[in-house]
Design a protein around this motif. Structure first.
Motif, short mmCIF file in Angstrom:
data_model
loop_
_atom_site.label_atom_id
_atom_site.label_comp_id
_atom_site.label_asym_id
_atom_site.label_seq_id
_atom_site.Cartn_x
_atom_site.Cartn_y
_atom_site.Cartn_z
N THR A 195 -4.44 -6.86 -3.23
CA THR A 195 -5.30 -7.08 -2.06
C THR A 195 -4.82 -8.31 -1.30
O THR A 195 -4.62 -9.38 -1.89
N LYS B 189 0.83 -1.20 0.00
CA LYS B 189 0.00 0.00 0.00
C LYS B 189 0.86 1.25 0.00
O LYS B 189 0.60 2.22 -0.75
N THR C 172 -2.00 -0.16 -5.14
CA THR C 172 -3.37 -0.20 -4.61
C THR C 172 -4.19 -1.31 -5.26
O THR C 172 -5.31 -1.62 -4.80
#
Length: 771
Positions: free
Chosen positions: A300, A292, A297
């Motif tokens: 996940t 991050k 971004t």
């Protein structure tokens, strides 16, 4: 040999419910082995984590996997990776103190596990009569501990499975070990290689390393590869959906020491944030912050999920993204096989090695390192070139079912070979007699007392089936003395001892010394005089005398059998003074009484005198062989079997050492039990002691307890290690306490290291006929 009814013991420190990927390999194998009919007893460490293994259901739902979870006593703070302030202090304390408890790596979690593990293993092995043990590591100390079980159980077949590199690996604190501690670990590694029956590894490079480091044990190293379990994988039958972005998935452990690769991965996904996605399923969620912070971004992080759920998602992705540390680049891991089964291309980002080469050569994936990753990653993302996946690659060879079947087959093959190599046929025969010269010695000192010492020792180690060749003509003469209480008492003691021999599980057979026919008894000294040697050799007596002596010998042993309540056919014989030649003298009586086995031949020995004649100079090399009319010639169709007496050869140095040692024993009053005189050959005054017969090589002697001394013990052990058959001939009258002491050491050695057979019938696979 393993079979469908066998129990096996698996020792695996990490095993479900213990959290960690290390438990998967043998949890799955154990489950697979139970499906082949085995019951698997597992000794493992109690789970110190809050989390439970993803493969615990495999274990707890299988009633044929029996868990024995033991506390480890290893500091939990060294196992946890998240520490509060107090735990950090405790961590530093143990890092300082724990090295005092071990000479090797203090990060080996089995430091305090040795005693409880061995105690539990011993209990399980004895209770379930287990002969096959599998141990897996790391941690590696448990593998060394497992070899100690072979000292307790001589017929134990031990497989040690190295899941990861040991002293040459990057984990468990080895890279930072001092030279002294590393030397200790290498010593443990060497002992494990030496004492294990098989060492299995998951990869060819590990096997190659072990062969190069321990070439003397090369035959022990086998590969049991990683595998995939089709039951864990749910394949998507429909085609993958076309999307604008390239979808990646990554799962499992994120290795240490790959910071440059992680940094570059963050950079790549951040650069192509709008054109790619990456879902990461791992317990290393701390890396999410780094991705991050680096602008990735589109990445996940998810927690670990069960395998069936994980692989059901693979239809949603275009590539599996793999990171491999340098030390793992040659490993073709479980992940490879799982992913290949789903027919999903792999993008492997690591240094060059056997792993990425396997993927590229078989058109199953794309490999890049730090120098090529920008170009290759961009090519995928921009779809400049289309990767053609090899959908025809056959992965079935690496399925769990196939690997488990291979393990079972290999274990049976290796175990059969192991049992053959570990089997030692140790034939213990005793000539139960007095001395045969001018002074026979007393029955108590020459027979009763030394034989009791032997019987007590055999009983102590549960050894049966020894053969006692009884001088039956002596007993015939002894029974004929009616007017001497001493003779009557001797006969009573001998008869009682022979009954005890049979009840103890041994055998008695005839041993005929014909010159007892001319012996005279001295009532005052209780000794016999056997100076008349004209009838020493069976060949030199009349046919009527031959018939008489065989008849009374068989009848006497039958009376002993009746008194003992033991019944077996009297089918074996040893000639007095080894005088079994010519065999034509004996053949009619062997046929009349159905005697099938002879124990008279002493290869390479001879005494060419008509009164004491034997000549075994050019006899069959086989230690056990068939013959018919001529004992000198092997005849596979012959009616009779010879169990020749084995011999050992001493070097000149060993011979001198033993001679000096015997002088020391004599000074220390280690004298023989027997109190008689051996026969003397009149022509040249040569002592015809039963222990010292003649060979063309003066350094060769028969294998005998009465000749066994400390200087020779190593030689006897070595002979037994190198040969499957050892035939001892022993005269109790010639024994002393030192011989008994050495024989006990020898027994401990063979029983600890080998599977020992003492039944001569089983040595030739022939059943015992009824009497």
């Amino acid at each position: 040999m393993l079979d469908k009814k066998k129990d096996i013991l698996l020792i695996s420190y990490v095993f479900p419910p213990h959290y960690g990927i290390g438990g998967r390999r043998w949890a799955k194998h154990a489950d697979g082995l139970t499906k082949l009919g085995y019951t698997v007893h597992v000794i493992c460490a109690k789970n110190p984590f809050k989390k439970t293994s993803l493969w615990y259901d495999v274990v707890k739902n299988n009633p044929k996997i029996i868990l024995h979870q033991l506390p480890t006593w290893y500091p939990k703070v060294l196992v946890d990776f998240e520490h509060n302030f107090f735990q950090k202090i405790l961590y530093k304390f143990w890092v300082t103190v724990l090295p005092l408890f071990t000479k090797g790596s203090f990060l080996d979690r089995t430091i305090f596990w040795k005693r409880p593990m061995l105690k539990k293993a011993t209990e399980i092995i004895r209770k379930n009569q287990i002969t096959h043990v599998i141990c897996t590591g790391g941690p590696f100390g448990v593998m060394r501990f497992s070899t100690l079980l072979k000292k307790k159980f001589n017929d134990l077949f031990l497989i040690n499975d190295l899941r990861d590199p040991w002293t040459w690996g990057p984990n468990w604190g080895f890279p930072s070990l001092s030279d002294k501690r590393m030397a200790h670990e290498r010593k443990m590694e060497l002992e494990t290689m030496k004492r294990s029956d098989i060492i299995s590894v998951p990869s060819d490079d590990m096997r190659d390393y072990l062969i190069s480091r321990y070439p003397e044990y090369a035959d022990k190293f086998i590969r049991i590869p990683h595998f995939f379990d089709p039951q864990e994988l749910k394949l998507i039958a429909h085609p993958k959906k076309e999307t604008k972005i390239v979808r990646f998935i990554m799962y499992g452990n994120i290795y240490h020491n790959i910071e440059p690769f992680i940094k570059k991965t963050i950079e790549l996904f951040a650069k192509y944030a709008s054109e790619t996605s990456l879902d990461v399923y791992t317990d290393k969620l701390e890396y999410a912050k780094a991705f991050k912070a680096g602008g990735a971004t589109n990445v996940t992080f998810h927690g670990q999920i069960p395998a069936t759920e994980l692989f059901s998602k693979f239809g949603e992705y275009d590539f599996v993204f793999l990171l491999n540390p340098k030390y793992n680049r040659n490993n073709i891991s479980t992940k490879f096989y799982e992913i290949i089964y789903t027919k999903t291309p792999i993008f492997i980002f690591c240094d060059d090695g056997l792993g990425p080469k396997f993927l590229v050569d078989n058109h199953l994936g794309i490999h890049s390192d730090l120098s090529t990753v920008d170009e290759k990653f961009e090519s995928i993302v921009k779809k400049n070139s289309k990767f053609v996946y090899n959908k025809e690659y056959d992965i079935k060879e690496y399925s769990l079912e196939n690997i488990v079947q291979t393990i079972a087959t290999r274990l049976n093959q290796e175990a059969t070979s192991f049992q053959d190599n570990k089997l030692k046929n140790v034939l213990l025969t005793f000539d139960y007699e007095l001395f045969l010269g001018s002074k026979s010695g007393t029955a108590r000192n020459c027979i009763i007392e030394p034989t009791n010492n032997i019987l007590n020792l055999l009983s102590k180690y549960n050894i049966t089936k020894s053969l006692f060749f009884v001088d039956t003509v002596y007993l015939m003469r002894l029974a004929g003395i009616d007017d001497d209480e001493g003779a009557k008492e001797d006969y009573k003691l001998i008869f009682s001892q022979l009954v005890h021999i049979l009840k103890s599980g041994h055998f008695i057979f005839p041993h005929i010394h014909p010159h007892w026919l001319e012996a005279s008894y001295n009532k005052d000294s209780k000794h016999w005089v056997l100076n008349d040697i004209d009838k020493y050799r069976f060949h030199n007596i009349t046919n009527e005398e031959k018939s008489l002596l065989f008849n009374i010998s068989i009848d006497f042993i039958k009376r002993i059998q009746e008194s003992a309540g033991i019944n077996y056919h009297i089918d074996s014989y040893r000639a007095g003074g080894w005088c079994i030649q010519p065999f034509e003298d004996f053949k009619p009586f062997f046929e009349k009484y159905n005697i099938k086995y002879d124990f008279s031949v002493l290869s390479n020995f001879k005494l060419l005198n008509q009164k004491f004649f034997y000549n075994f100079s050019n006899f069959p090399k086989a230690k056990i062989y068939k013959f018919d009319s001529s004992i000198e010639k092997e005849d596979n169709a012959g009616k009779f079997t010879e169990f020749s007496i084995t011999n050992i050869e001493l070097s000149n140095k060993e011979k001198i050492q033993n001679k000096l040692f015997l002088k020391v024993l004599y000074k220390l009053n280690y004298k023989n039990f027997g109190d008689g005189f051996a026969l003397v050959k009149p022509e040249d005054k040569t002592n015809i002691s039963d222990s010292f017969v003649r060979s063309s090589n003066a350094n060769i002697e028969m294998t005998s307890i009465e000749l066994l001394t400390i200087p020779k013990l190593k030689l006897y052990k070595k002979y037994t290690e190198n040969n499957s058959f050892v035939h001892f001939i022993t005269h109790p009258k010639m024994l002393n306490k030192h011989n008994i002491f050495c024989f006990e050491k020898y027994l401990k050695f063979i029983l600890r290291n080998f599977r020992v057979e003492t039944d001569y019938k089983k040595m030739i696979n022939e059943p015992w006929p009824k009497g």
